[in-house]
Design an enzyme around this catalytic site. Structure first.
Site, short mmCIF file in Angstrom:
data_model
loop_
_atom_site.label_atom_id
_atom_site.label_comp_id
_atom_site.label_asym_id
_atom_site.label_seq_id
_atom_site.Cartn_x
_atom_site.Cartn_y
_atom_site.Cartn_z
N PHE A 127 0.86 -1.18 0.00
CA PHE A 127 0.00 0.00 0.00
C PHE A 127 0.90 1.23 0.00
O PHE A 127 1.57 1.52 0.98
CB PHE A 127 -0.93 0.04 1.20
N ASP A 180 9.62 2.83 1.70
CA ASP A 180 8.45 3.65 1.99
C ASP A 180 8.24 3.62 3.51
O ASP A 180 7.69 2.68 4.07
CB ASP A 180 7.23 3.09 1.27
N LYS A 194 3.08 11.64 6.48
CA LYS A 194 2.24 11.50 7.67
C LYS A 194 2.79 12.24 8.87
O LYS A 194 2.55 13.42 9.04
CB LYS A 194 1.96 10.02 7.96
#
Length: 691
Positions: free
Chosen positions: A431, A516, A545
């Site tokens: 994801f 990531d 984030k």
């Protein structure tokens, strides 16, 4: 195929009965040995495809109202996906298998241990070899029992004594049908379908006498494992490759539902092989009261908002630290932390002060002009990452898209890959966002469906499989993009040798390793970056984030200048990327992480969180995974879906988020206290005990 006693579709009313099943995901499935005629180690296996097909089968059961209990797959046991072979469940007795081949023998103990966790179950063993429902099929008040290739004939008497049911011995004579469930399917308490040439003449005579109205399968349908089916008395879940059998089952008044399980056929198994029925007393197999209401729960106050999310019915009004207060004044402990975006707590005073100060100065200039905030922020972030250059962006998906562009440009300008030929290897279950390019290499059908055509240039291999990854790398490969710990997939921690070997492979192949760390980085796992748990340094970081301090979107691609230096004016840009307000927030976050205090806090409190959560294994929880203050918890599906369980947690005052069926993920802000973790564990226990 013929139907010996055709019945019109409308002449007989079939009745479905919800049932509990046990299934084991094929995350370790491969064919590395041959113990039946279907298996050939020389034929490649696509484990990723097997998982997707298996998930569709599991989802099919759920859509029919059945309950699926998940058994943890074990590394090195590729055939464990064939759960029906793990045992036989009749009443409160579960007979654990005793496998014929040493390759599968260790599965027996794993299944026996899992059976022991079921409430009220008595786990029994046999002296003789038997492979569970592979060779023992319950038909009404009798058991049909296969022998000839796997199960010992003498074991049939043991099964009769344990279960108290009469056992009818059937001899198999065709090695292609090595288990009874490959040659015979049970449709209801009185009806079966079978392939006659698979049985000895004496056994065939028994079947004809007991089941004169049975459906007879053709050789073609039998070889497609069409008889390896699962029926609830009305719905018959079966392979999509047995068309004649499907038609005649429908003619008999049943409702065939076909599923593609072709990849698992390479191991000699089909629908039934993957499904162990748990025949427990009715009061233990009934769905919980209130489930239908919970499934129907919907929050419709956002009538003008696109429905691309399914939020819990909690409307936040204020928040501070780990606590959120809704519009009615009800307080909740936030255990999601906005998917790690709120690592430092809601409205962290230090970050709010930095924002307030910058708001009084300047917020946006665009990159058309310089900003006194940008260079200091990029310097600090590069230093934190051990790199020398930063590309500032906004969202995590933008960072990943930017990293893909950089990798391709590096491949053409530095590595010398021919223009238009660059390829990037990605992991199954990934994801990285939901942009068009990113979903092009996703295996999440919900995210992909209806958004093609897809961007080419990506090769997906199973997560954690370094051999598959090595095989995917070619001279045109420019990068490997990987999450050090997969978040959306359920907080999946890789094997300990995976990332070190990946790092070495990328170095040897002159390929960029892109980590990531958008969810896993910046303190979440007890380290600044998750890769540090394995002493690995990637070539490129993608961050986001938590970099925005829970206040605004801030993301970045971080690498050395020999990589990011391929970007020149006009090749990439962002109006808001690196704006003064974002730079002020990002710089503050980096400064907060500089001395390691937050990382140590996450490690210490994370150890306590995982200790408390693991106490629940066997009590409604199947597995707990993760590192630091990041956990994925697999809930027994009998307690409901992950979404339903999160609704119960919300009723207990705790906010969490589900992912993939019955998995719940926790990512509380790092400001959470020891006592608050105990409170979370107690609420979790309460939700498990009070469905």
């Amino acid at each position: 195929m013929t139907l010996t006693n055709p019945i019109g579709t409308h002449a007989t009313t079939r009745s479905a009965t919800p049932r509990p099943y046990a299934m084991t995901p094929p995350i370790h499935f491969t064919v590395s040995y041959a113990i039946n005629p279907w298996m050939n180690p020389d034929i490649p296996v696509d484990t990723d495809l097997a998982v997707r097909q298996w998930q569709r089968l599991r989802d099919t059961y759920a859509s029919l109202g059945h309950t699926v209990h998940l058994v943890d797959a074990q590394p090195g046991l590729p055939d464990m996906v064939y759960a029906a072979n793990g045992g036989l469940s009749v009443g409160d007795r579960i007979v654990a298998a005793r496998f014929a081949f040493p390759e599968r023998a260790p599965e027996a103990e794993h299944y026996a241990e899992w059976f022991a966790t079921l409430a009220g179950a008595t786990v029994c063993r046999t002296e003789g070899v038997q492979e569970g429902e592979g060779d023992f099929l319950v038909v009404g008040d009798r058991i049909l029992a296969g022998t000839g290739f796997r199960t010992d004939r003498d074991t049939h008497a043991e099964i009769a004594e344990i279960t108290g049911l009469p056992v009818i011995t059937l001899e198999l004579v065709d090695p292609r049908f090595y288990h009874l469930d490959t040659a015979l399917g049970v449709l209801d308490a009185h009806t079966i379908a079978y392939y006659p040439p698979a049985f000895s003449p004496a056994s065939l005579a028994v079947l004809r006498e007991l089941f004169p109205d049975a459906i007879i399968a053709s050789e073609a349908d039998a070889l497609a494992l069409g008889l390896n089916l699962v029926s609830d008395g009305h719905n018959v879940v079966m392979t999509d490759a047995a068309m004649e059998l499907t038609t005649h089952i429908a003619d008999a008044g049943y409702r065939p539902i076909t599923v593609d399980l072709s990849e698992l056929l390479k191991g000699g198994g089909g629908i039934k092989c993957c499904t162990l029925e748990l025949r427990v007393p009715a009061d233990r197999s009934q769905c919980r009261e209130g489930d239908s209401d919970m499934n129907a729960t919907r929050f419709d106050v956002e009538s003008h908002v696109a429905h691309n999310y399914s939020p819990l019915p909690v409307t936040a009004a204020t928040a501070e630290g780990v606590w959120v207060t809704d519009v009615d004044g009800v307080r909740y402990l936030d255990c999601l932390g906005a998917y790690s975006a709120v690592n430092f707590g809601h409205r962290n005073p230090r970050i709010v002060a930095a924002v307030t100060e910058q708001l009084s100065r300047v917020t946006l200039t665009s990159r058309a002009f310089l900003s006194d905030r940008l260079e200091p922020f990029c310097t600090a972030l590069a230093d934190l990452c051990g790199k020398d250059m930063v590309l500032p962006m906004n969202t995590g998906a933008e960072a990943v898209e930017s990293a893909i562009k950089v990798a391709r440009k590096w491949g053409y300008d530095v590595k010398g890959v021919p223009d238009g030929h660059a390829r990037i290897v990605v992991a199954g279950g990934n994801f990285h966002g939901r942009t068009t390019t990113i979903i092009s290499f996703s295996d999440d059908d919900e995210a992909r469906a209806g958004f093609g055509p897809y961007t080419p240039g990506f090769d997906r291999v199973p997560y954690g499989d370094i051999e598959a990854l090595a095989a995917a790398i070619t001279a045109d490969t420019v990068a490997v993009l990987v999450e050090p710990i997969q978040g959306e997939a359920g907080i999946i921690v890789p094997p300990d040798d995976y990332l070190p070997r990946l790092r070495a492979l990328c170095t040897e192949s002159n390929v960029l390793m892109i980590a990531d760390e958008i969810q896993s980085g910046l303190g979440r796992t007890g380290k600044t970056f998750a890769v540090e748990h394995w002493d690995v340094t990637p070539d490129v970081f993608t961050l986001g984030k938590a970099l925005g301090g829970g206040i605004l979107p801030v993301s970045a691609v971080v690498a050395d200048s020999d990589i990011l230096g391929v970007l020149t004016p006009g090749t990439h840009g962002s109006t808001f990327g690196g704006n003064p307000l974002a730079a002020a927030v990002g710089h503050t976050v980096v400064d907060m992480l500089a001395d390691g205090t937050w990382q140590a806090r996450a490690a210490d409190l994370g150890a306590h969180l995982h200790t408390r959560l693991r106490e629940l294994i066997g009590h409604g929880v199947f597995a707990v995974r993760g590192k630091g203050l990041w956990a994925g918890i697999d809930i027994d599906p009998v307690l409901g879906t992950g979404k339903q369980f999160c609704l119960r947690l919300a009723e207990c005052g705790m906010l969490a988020k589900d992912t993939h069926g019955s998995t719940v993920r926790l990512a509380p802000p790092l400001v959470i206290s020891h006592d608050e973790i105990d409170w979370v564990a107690d609420r979790f226990t309460e939700a498990l005990r009070n469905p």
